[in-house]
Design an enzyme around this catalytic site. Structure first.
Site, PDB file in Angstrom:
ATOM      1  N   HIS A  61     -15.812  16.170   4.478  1.00 14.97           N
ATOM      2  CA  HIS A  61     -14.738  15.199   4.744  1.00 14.97           C
ATOM      3  C   HIS A  61     -15.087  13.892   4.040  1.00 14.97           C
ATOM      4  O   HIS A  61     -15.783  13.042   4.589  1.00 14.97           O
ATOM      5  CB  HIS A  61     -14.589  15.007   6.256  1.00 14.97           C
ATOM      6  CG  HIS A  61     -13.366  14.244   6.643  1.00 14.97           C
ATOM      7  ND1 HIS A  61     -12.757  14.384   7.861  1.00 14.97           N
ATOM      8  CD2 HIS A  61     -12.634  13.324   5.969  1.00 14.97           C
ATOM      9  CE1 HIS A  61     -11.701  13.595   7.923  1.00 14.97           C
ATOM     10  NE2 HIS A  61     -11.614  12.933   6.791  1.00 14.97           N
ATOM     11  N   HIS A  63     -13.208  11.007   1.246  1.00 15.93           N
ATOM     12  CA  HIS A  63     -12.043  10.590   0.453  1.00 15.93           C
ATOM     13  C   HIS A  63     -12.444   9.841  -0.810  1.00 15.93           C
ATOM     14  O   HIS A  63     -11.741   9.905  -1.818  1.00 15.93           O
ATOM     15  CB  HIS A  63     -11.144   9.666   1.283  1.00 15.93           C
ATOM     16  CG  HIS A  63     -10.612  10.309   2.515  1.00 15.93           C
ATOM     17  ND1 HIS A  63      -9.508  11.111   2.518  1.00 15.93           N
ATOM     18  CD2 HIS A  63     -11.056  10.299   3.804  1.00 15.93           C
ATOM     19  CE1 HIS A  63      -9.282  11.563   3.749  1.00 15.93           C
ATOM     20  NE2 HIS A  63     -10.207  11.079   4.542  1.00 15.93           N
ATOM     21  N   ASP A 275     -16.333  10.886   6.108  1.00 12.24           N
ATOM     22  CA  ASP A 275     -14.945  10.389   6.096  1.00 12.24           C
ATOM     23  C   ASP A 275     -14.895   9.074   5.300  1.00 12.24           C
ATOM     24  O   ASP A 275     -14.130   8.161   5.613  1.00 12.24           O
ATOM     25  CB  ASP A 275     -14.405  10.190   7.526  1.00 12.24           C
ATOM     26  CG  ASP A 275     -12.887  10.024   7.564  1.00 12.24           C
ATOM     27  OD1 ASP A 275     -12.223  10.180   6.517  1.00 12.24           O
ATOM     28  OD2 ASP A 275     -12.350   9.717   8.645  1.00 12.24           O
ATOM     29  N   GLY A 310     -11.083   4.891   7.959  1.00  7.76           N
ATOM     30  CA  GLY A 310     -12.161   5.621   7.293  1.00  7.76           C
ATOM     31  C   GLY A 310     -13.467   4.861   7.421  1.00  7.76           C
ATOM     32  O   GLY A 310     -13.538   3.830   8.104  1.00  7.76           O
TER      33      GLY A 310
HETATM   34 ZN   LIG Z   1     -10.374  11.379   6.646  1.00  7.87          ZN
END
Ligand SMILES: [Zn+2]
Length: 383
Positions: A61, A63, A275, A310
Protein backbone atom coordinates in the site's frame (compact mmCIF):
# COMPACT_ATOMS: atom_id res chain seq x y z
CA UNK A 1 28.02 -15.52 -11.49
CA UNK A 2 28.14 -16.59 -7.85
CA UNK A 3 27.93 -14.02 -5.02
CA UNK A 4 28.50 -14.75 -1.37
CA UNK A 5 27.30 -12.43 1.40
CA UNK A 6 29.24 -13.52 4.47
CA UNK A 7 29.35 -12.79 8.18
CA UNK A 8 25.65 -11.82 8.31
CA UNK A 9 23.01 -12.09 10.99
CA UNK A 10 20.30 -13.76 8.91
CA UNK A 11 16.77 -12.91 10.01
CA UNK A 12 13.89 -14.61 8.22
CA UNK A 13 10.55 -16.05 9.46
CA UNK A 14 11.41 -18.27 12.49
CA UNK A 15 15.17 -17.93 11.81
CA UNK A 16 17.82 -15.75 13.47
CA UNK A 17 21.43 -16.91 12.97
CA UNK A 18 24.65 -14.98 13.53
CA UNK A 19 27.78 -15.39 11.38
CA UNK A 20 25.95 -17.05 8.53
CA UNK A 21 26.38 -16.63 4.78
CA UNK A 22 24.05 -16.50 1.79
CA UNK A 23 25.00 -17.75 -1.66
CA UNK A 24 23.33 -16.10 -4.66
CA UNK A 25 23.44 -17.43 -8.22
CA UNK A 26 21.64 -15.46 -10.92
CA UNK A 27 18.37 -14.37 -9.33
CA UNK A 28 18.12 -16.99 -6.61
CA UNK A 29 19.36 -17.82 -3.14
CA UNK A 30 21.05 -21.17 -3.77
CA UNK A 31 22.43 -21.96 -0.31
CA UNK A 32 22.64 -20.77 3.28
CA UNK A 33 25.91 -21.54 5.11
CA UNK A 34 25.82 -21.94 8.88
CA UNK A 35 28.70 -20.49 10.98
CA UNK A 36 30.66 -23.77 11.18
CA UNK A 37 30.50 -24.57 7.45
CA UNK A 38 33.37 -23.77 5.11
CA UNK A 39 32.60 -21.38 2.30
CA UNK A 40 33.10 -22.13 -1.40
CA UNK A 41 34.83 -19.95 -3.96
CA UNK A 42 32.61 -17.17 -5.35
CA UNK A 43 33.01 -14.50 -8.06
CA UNK A 44 32.11 -11.83 -5.54
CA UNK A 45 32.36 -11.96 -1.74
CA UNK A 46 30.75 -9.26 0.41
CA UNK A 47 31.62 -9.20 4.13
CA UNK A 48 28.76 -7.43 5.95
CA UNK A 49 30.56 -7.59 9.33
CA UNK A 50 27.73 -8.96 11.44
CA UNK A 51 24.98 -6.67 10.15
CA UNK A 52 21.37 -7.87 9.86
CA UNK A 53 20.32 -9.51 6.59
CA UNK A 54 16.55 -9.56 5.98
CA UNK A 55 14.14 -10.40 3.18
CA UNK A 56 13.44 -7.19 1.23
CA UNK A 57 10.30 -5.42 2.43
CA UNK A 58 7.09 -5.70 0.40
CA UNK A 59 4.94 -2.55 0.59
CA UNK A 60 1.46 -3.46 -0.68
CA UNK A 61 0.00 0.00 0.00
CA UNK A 62 2.06 2.91 -1.31
CA UNK A 63 0.93 5.89 -3.38
CA UNK A 64 4.06 7.91 -3.69
CA UNK A 65 7.61 8.86 -2.74
CA UNK A 66 9.94 11.81 -3.26
CA UNK A 67 7.45 14.13 -4.93
CA UNK A 68 5.94 11.53 -7.26
CA UNK A 69 2.56 9.79 -7.11
CA UNK A 70 1.74 6.48 -8.81
CA UNK A 71 -1.39 8.15 -10.24
CA UNK A 72 0.68 10.81 -11.99
CA UNK A 73 0.31 8.25 -14.75
CA UNK A 74 3.85 8.53 -16.08
CA UNK A 75 6.75 6.11 -16.39
CA UNK A 76 8.95 8.81 -14.85
CA UNK A 77 6.81 8.85 -11.66
CA UNK A 78 6.91 5.07 -11.22
CA UNK A 79 10.62 4.95 -12.00
CA UNK A 80 11.43 7.56 -9.35
CA UNK A 81 9.20 5.92 -6.75
CA UNK A 82 10.69 2.50 -7.44
CA UNK A 83 14.28 3.75 -7.13
CA UNK A 84 13.66 5.77 -3.98
CA UNK A 85 11.78 2.93 -2.25
CA UNK A 86 15.07 0.98 -2.25
CA UNK A 87 16.42 3.48 0.28
CA UNK A 88 13.59 2.41 2.62
CA UNK A 89 14.39 -1.30 2.18
CA UNK A 90 11.44 -2.00 -0.13
CA UNK A 91 12.26 -4.47 -2.91
CA UNK A 92 8.68 -5.12 -4.14
CA UNK A 93 5.56 -2.99 -4.03
CA UNK A 94 2.03 -2.73 -5.29
CA UNK A 95 1.52 0.64 -6.97
CA UNK A 96 -1.56 1.97 -5.16
CA UNK A 97 -4.13 4.15 -6.87
CA UNK A 98 -6.17 7.03 -5.51
CA UNK A 99 -9.82 7.73 -6.25
CA UNK A 100 -9.33 9.44 -9.61
CA UNK A 101 -11.02 9.34 -13.05
CA UNK A 102 -11.01 6.24 -15.24
CA UNK A 103 -8.88 8.11 -17.79
CA UNK A 104 -6.24 8.79 -15.14
CA UNK A 105 -6.37 5.19 -13.90
CA UNK A 106 -5.97 3.91 -17.46
CA UNK A 107 -2.95 6.14 -18.07
CA UNK A 108 -1.45 4.90 -14.78
CA UNK A 109 -1.89 1.24 -15.74
CA UNK A 110 -0.32 1.83 -19.16
CA UNK A 111 2.65 3.53 -17.51
CA UNK A 112 3.02 0.61 -15.06
CA UNK A 113 2.95 -1.92 -17.90
CA UNK A 114 5.55 0.02 -19.85
CA UNK A 115 7.78 0.41 -16.81
CA UNK A 116 7.55 -3.26 -15.78
CA UNK A 117 8.37 -4.29 -19.35
CA UNK A 118 11.83 -2.70 -19.13
CA UNK A 119 14.52 -4.96 -17.77
CA UNK A 120 17.24 -2.45 -17.04
CA UNK A 121 15.94 -0.97 -13.80
CA UNK A 122 18.01 -0.82 -10.63
CA UNK A 123 14.86 -0.35 -8.60
CA UNK A 124 12.19 -2.00 -6.48
CA UNK A 125 9.95 -4.36 -8.44
CA UNK A 126 6.33 -3.41 -9.13
CA UNK A 127 4.44 -6.68 -8.74
CA UNK A 128 0.99 -5.32 -9.56
CA UNK A 129 -1.55 -2.71 -8.54
CA UNK A 130 -3.58 -2.17 -5.41
CA UNK A 131 -6.76 -0.36 -6.48
CA UNK A 132 -7.75 1.78 -3.52
CA UNK A 133 -11.21 2.85 -4.60
CA UNK A 134 -12.88 4.45 -6.43
CA UNK A 135 -15.60 2.20 -4.96
CA UNK A 136 -16.10 3.97 -1.64
CA UNK A 137 -19.02 5.04 0.53
CA UNK A 138 -19.29 8.86 0.26
CA UNK A 139 -19.68 9.05 4.05
CA UNK A 140 -16.26 7.41 4.57
CA UNK A 141 -14.23 9.15 1.93
CA UNK A 142 -11.23 9.95 4.15
CA UNK A 143 -8.71 11.81 1.96
CA UNK A 144 -9.98 10.35 -1.32
CA UNK A 145 -11.46 12.77 -3.85
CA UNK A 146 -15.31 12.57 -3.57
CA UNK A 147 -15.70 13.74 -7.18
CA UNK A 148 -14.67 10.34 -8.59
CA UNK A 149 -16.51 7.92 -6.27
CA UNK A 150 -18.52 5.16 -7.94
CA UNK A 151 -20.29 1.92 -7.07
CA UNK A 152 -18.38 -1.38 -7.33
CA UNK A 153 -17.83 -2.01 -11.03
CA UNK A 154 -16.14 -5.25 -12.06
CA UNK A 155 -16.05 -4.02 -15.67
CA UNK A 156 -13.63 -1.25 -14.66
CA UNK A 157 -11.43 -3.72 -12.76
CA UNK A 158 -11.35 -6.03 -15.81
CA UNK A 159 -10.45 -3.21 -18.19
CA UNK A 160 -7.55 -2.14 -15.97
CA UNK A 161 -6.46 -5.72 -15.21
CA UNK A 162 -6.13 -6.39 -18.95
CA UNK A 163 -3.47 -3.63 -19.09
CA UNK A 164 -1.47 -4.54 -15.95
CA UNK A 165 -2.30 -7.00 -13.14
CA UNK A 166 -4.55 -5.88 -10.30
CA UNK A 167 -3.59 -7.81 -7.13
CA UNK A 168 -5.80 -6.22 -4.53
CA UNK A 169 -8.96 -4.04 -4.50
CA UNK A 170 -9.97 -1.94 -1.47
CA UNK A 171 -13.64 -0.90 -1.40
CA UNK A 172 -16.63 -0.27 0.87
CA UNK A 173 -18.33 -3.65 1.33
CA UNK A 174 -21.71 -2.12 2.22
CA UNK A 175 -22.27 -0.54 -1.23
CA UNK A 176 -24.88 -1.79 -3.68
CA UNK A 177 -23.44 -4.64 -5.76
CA UNK A 178 -20.55 -5.29 -3.36
CA UNK A 179 -21.37 -8.96 -2.78
CA UNK A 180 -21.36 -9.86 -6.45
CA UNK A 181 -18.22 -7.72 -6.88
CA UNK A 182 -16.48 -9.68 -4.08
CA UNK A 183 -17.43 -12.99 -5.68
CA UNK A 184 -16.04 -11.91 -9.05
CA UNK A 185 -12.77 -10.59 -7.58
CA UNK A 186 -12.22 -13.93 -5.83
CA UNK A 187 -12.94 -15.74 -9.13
CA UNK A 188 -10.34 -13.56 -10.88
CA UNK A 189 -7.73 -14.37 -8.19
CA UNK A 190 -7.67 -10.76 -6.95
CA UNK A 191 -7.65 -10.12 -3.19
CA UNK A 192 -10.73 -8.16 -2.03
CA UNK A 193 -10.12 -5.91 0.98
CA UNK A 194 -12.38 -3.90 3.32
CA UNK A 195 -11.67 -0.17 3.36
CA UNK A 196 -13.28 3.24 3.95
CA UNK A 197 -16.43 1.74 5.34
CA UNK A 198 -19.45 2.21 7.56
CA UNK A 199 -20.25 -1.52 7.34
CA UNK A 200 -21.71 -3.48 10.21
CA UNK A 201 -20.29 -6.77 11.42
CA UNK A 202 -23.18 -8.56 9.66
CA UNK A 203 -22.01 -7.04 6.33
CA UNK A 204 -18.48 -8.25 7.04
CA UNK A 205 -19.63 -11.82 7.67
CA UNK A 206 -21.20 -11.95 4.19
CA UNK A 207 -18.01 -10.93 2.34
CA UNK A 208 -15.88 -13.13 4.58
CA UNK A 209 -18.05 -16.09 3.57
CA UNK A 210 -17.25 -15.22 -0.06
CA UNK A 211 -13.48 -15.30 0.56
CA UNK A 212 -12.47 -11.77 1.62
CA UNK A 213 -9.43 -12.06 3.93
CA UNK A 214 -7.79 -8.59 3.88
CA UNK A 215 -8.50 -5.32 5.66
CA UNK A 216 -6.91 -2.10 4.43
CA UNK A 217 -5.22 0.30 6.91
CA UNK A 218 -6.93 -1.42 9.85
CA UNK A 219 -8.87 0.89 12.20
CA UNK A 220 -8.51 3.90 9.87
CA UNK A 221 -11.80 5.07 8.30
CA UNK A 222 -13.75 1.94 9.32
CA UNK A 223 -16.46 1.13 11.85
CA UNK A 224 -14.84 0.97 15.29
CA UNK A 225 -15.31 -1.58 18.03
CA UNK A 226 -18.49 -0.94 20.04
CA UNK A 227 -19.85 -3.24 22.74
CA UNK A 228 -23.21 -3.61 20.97
CA UNK A 229 -21.95 -3.58 17.37
CA UNK A 230 -18.37 -4.77 16.90
CA UNK A 231 -18.13 -3.29 13.37
CA UNK A 232 -15.27 -3.96 10.99
CA UNK A 233 -12.61 -3.60 13.67
CA UNK A 234 -14.42 -6.31 15.65
CA UNK A 235 -14.64 -8.46 12.50
CA UNK A 236 -10.91 -8.19 11.86
CA UNK A 237 -10.13 -9.12 15.47
CA UNK A 238 -12.60 -12.01 15.68
CA UNK A 239 -11.75 -13.75 12.42
CA UNK A 240 -8.35 -15.37 12.92
CA UNK A 241 -7.80 -15.96 9.20
CA UNK A 242 -8.08 -12.28 8.22
CA UNK A 243 -4.92 -10.31 7.38
CA UNK A 244 -4.76 -6.67 8.45
CA UNK A 245 -2.66 -3.81 7.08
CA UNK A 246 -1.21 -1.47 9.70
CA UNK A 247 0.33 1.99 9.21
CA UNK A 248 2.82 2.11 12.09
CA UNK A 249 3.87 5.76 11.93
CA UNK A 250 2.32 6.45 15.39
CA UNK A 251 -0.04 8.94 13.68
CA UNK A 252 -2.55 6.49 12.15
CA UNK A 253 -2.40 4.14 15.17
CA UNK A 254 -1.27 5.08 18.68
CA UNK A 255 1.44 2.92 20.28
CA UNK A 256 -1.04 1.18 22.61
CA UNK A 257 -3.25 0.18 19.66
CA UNK A 258 -0.19 -1.17 17.81
CA UNK A 259 0.68 -3.23 20.90
CA UNK A 260 -2.91 -4.47 21.31
CA UNK A 261 -3.24 -5.50 17.66
CA UNK A 262 0.02 -7.46 17.79
CA UNK A 263 -1.19 -9.22 20.94
CA UNK A 264 -4.55 -10.17 19.43
CA UNK A 265 -3.74 -10.83 15.77
CA UNK A 266 -0.15 -12.06 16.18
CA UNK A 267 2.63 -11.71 13.63
CA UNK A 268 1.07 -14.27 11.24
CA UNK A 269 -1.77 -11.97 10.19
CA UNK A 270 -0.31 -8.46 10.24
CA UNK A 271 1.17 -6.68 7.22
CA UNK A 272 3.05 -3.42 7.73
CA UNK A 273 2.34 -0.85 5.02
CA UNK A 274 3.29 2.79 4.57
CA UNK A 275 0.24 4.20 2.70
CA UNK A 276 2.83 6.86 1.84
CA UNK A 277 1.86 9.78 -0.37
CA UNK A 278 4.17 11.83 -2.54
CA UNK A 279 5.59 13.85 0.38
CA UNK A 280 7.38 10.78 1.79
CA UNK A 281 11.10 11.54 1.80
CA UNK A 282 10.42 15.26 1.20
CA UNK A 283 10.33 18.31 3.48
CA UNK A 284 7.16 19.80 4.98
CA UNK A 285 5.01 21.84 2.57
CA UNK A 286 1.99 21.56 0.30
CA UNK A 287 1.46 18.55 -1.95
CA UNK A 288 -1.22 17.38 -4.40
CA UNK A 289 -3.16 14.24 -3.49
CA UNK A 290 -5.64 13.13 -6.14
CA UNK A 291 -6.44 16.70 -7.20
CA UNK A 292 -6.69 18.04 -3.64
CA UNK A 293 -4.06 19.81 -1.55
CA UNK A 294 -2.49 18.29 1.56
CA UNK A 295 -0.36 20.32 3.96
CA UNK A 296 2.50 18.43 5.55
CA UNK A 297 3.67 19.62 8.97
CA UNK A 298 6.20 17.67 11.02
CA UNK A 299 5.71 14.77 8.61
CA UNK A 300 1.91 14.63 9.09
CA UNK A 301 -0.17 15.22 5.92
CA UNK A 302 -3.65 16.72 6.30
CA UNK A 303 -6.33 18.18 4.04
CA UNK A 304 -7.60 21.68 4.96
CA UNK A 305 -10.54 19.92 6.71
CA UNK A 306 -8.03 18.36 9.12
CA UNK A 307 -8.45 14.82 7.71
CA UNK A 308 -5.17 12.85 7.69
CA UNK A 309 -4.13 12.37 4.04
CA UNK A 310 -1.90 9.31 3.82
CA UNK A 311 1.47 9.10 5.52
CA UNK A 312 5.05 10.16 4.90
CA UNK A 313 6.39 6.99 6.51
CA UNK A 314 9.56 5.37 5.21
CA UNK A 315 9.08 1.60 5.40
CA UNK A 316 12.02 0.69 7.65
CA UNK A 317 10.92 3.25 10.23
CA UNK A 318 7.61 1.41 10.60
CA UNK A 319 9.53 -1.74 11.53
CA UNK A 320 11.67 0.30 13.90
CA UNK A 321 8.53 1.66 15.64
CA UNK A 322 6.94 -1.78 15.93
CA UNK A 323 10.14 -3.33 17.28
CA UNK A 324 10.39 -0.61 19.91
CA UNK A 325 6.69 -0.80 20.88
CA UNK A 326 6.15 -4.59 20.95
CA UNK A 327 9.63 -5.84 21.84
CA UNK A 328 8.86 -8.96 19.77
CA UNK A 329 11.75 -11.00 18.30
CA UNK A 330 12.80 -9.99 14.80
CA UNK A 331 12.30 -13.50 13.44
CA UNK A 332 8.61 -12.91 14.25
CA UNK A 333 8.40 -9.30 13.06
CA UNK A 334 9.86 -10.04 9.60
CA UNK A 335 6.69 -12.01 8.86
CA UNK A 336 4.85 -8.67 8.92
CA UNK A 337 7.26 -6.93 6.52
CA UNK A 338 7.27 -9.43 3.64
CA UNK A 339 6.24 -13.05 4.26
CA UNK A 340 2.55 -12.41 5.04
CA UNK A 341 2.24 -10.10 2.04
CA UNK A 342 3.86 -12.65 -0.27
CA UNK A 343 1.81 -15.66 0.82
CA UNK A 344 -1.56 -13.92 1.06
CA UNK A 345 -1.22 -12.27 -2.37
CA UNK A 346 0.42 -15.22 -4.13
CA UNK A 347 3.74 -13.43 -4.78
CA UNK A 348 5.71 -16.59 -5.34
CA UNK A 349 9.20 -17.24 -3.97
CA UNK A 350 9.35 -13.86 -2.21
CA UNK A 351 9.54 -12.99 1.46
CA UNK A 352 12.08 -15.43 2.92
CA UNK A 353 15.82 -15.98 3.09
CA UNK A 354 15.75 -19.60 2.00
CA UNK A 355 17.23 -21.79 -0.74
CA UNK A 356 15.16 -21.48 -3.91
CA UNK A 357 13.73 -18.08 -3.03
CA UNK A 358 14.34 -14.97 -5.15
CA UNK A 359 17.36 -13.07 -3.84
CA UNK A 360 15.58 -9.88 -2.70
CA UNK A 361 17.76 -9.03 0.28
CA UNK A 362 18.54 -6.04 2.47
CA UNK A 363 21.47 -5.50 4.81
CA UNK A 364 20.46 -3.21 7.68
CA UNK A 365 21.97 -1.12 10.45
CA UNK A 366 20.57 -1.35 13.98
CA UNK A 367 17.82 1.19 13.20
CA UNK A 368 16.81 -0.99 10.19
CA UNK A 369 17.95 1.60 7.64
CA UNK A 370 19.35 -0.38 4.72
CA UNK A 371 22.98 -0.02 3.72
CA UNK A 372 22.87 -2.57 0.88
CA UNK A 373 19.91 -3.80 -1.18
CA UNK A 374 19.67 -6.68 -3.66
CA UNK A 375 16.78 -7.25 -6.07
CA UNK A 376 16.79 -10.41 -8.19
CA UNK A 377 20.27 -11.16 -6.87
CA UNK A 378 21.64 -7.87 -8.17
CA UNK A 379 23.07 -5.17 -5.91
CA UNK A 380 20.86 -2.15 -6.62
CA UNK A 381 21.49 0.21 -3.71
CA UNK A 382 24.50 1.09 -1.54
CA UNK A 383 24.38 3.77 1.12
ZN1 LIG B 1 -3.97 4.59 0.63
Amino acid sequence: MKTLIKNARIISPDIDINNASVQIEDKLITRIYLPDESLPHADSVIDVKGKMLLPGFIDIHVHGRSGYDFCDGTVEAIDNMARKKLEDGVTSFLGTTLTVSEAQLTATFHAAAEYAGRNDQASARITGVHLEGPFFNSKCVGAQNPEFLRLPDIGLVKRLHSIFPVKKVSYSIELEGALDFTRQLVDMGIMPSCAHSAAKYSDFKKVWALGLRHMTHFCNVMTPLHHLEVGLVGGGLLHKDVFIEMICDKIHLCPEMIQLLFEIKGTDKIMLVTDAMRAAGMSDGEYDIGGMTASVKNGCARLSSGVVAGSTLLYYRGLHNVHEITGLPLKELVKTTSWNQARSLGLERLGKIETGYIADIIICDNDFSPSLVFVDGRQVFVR
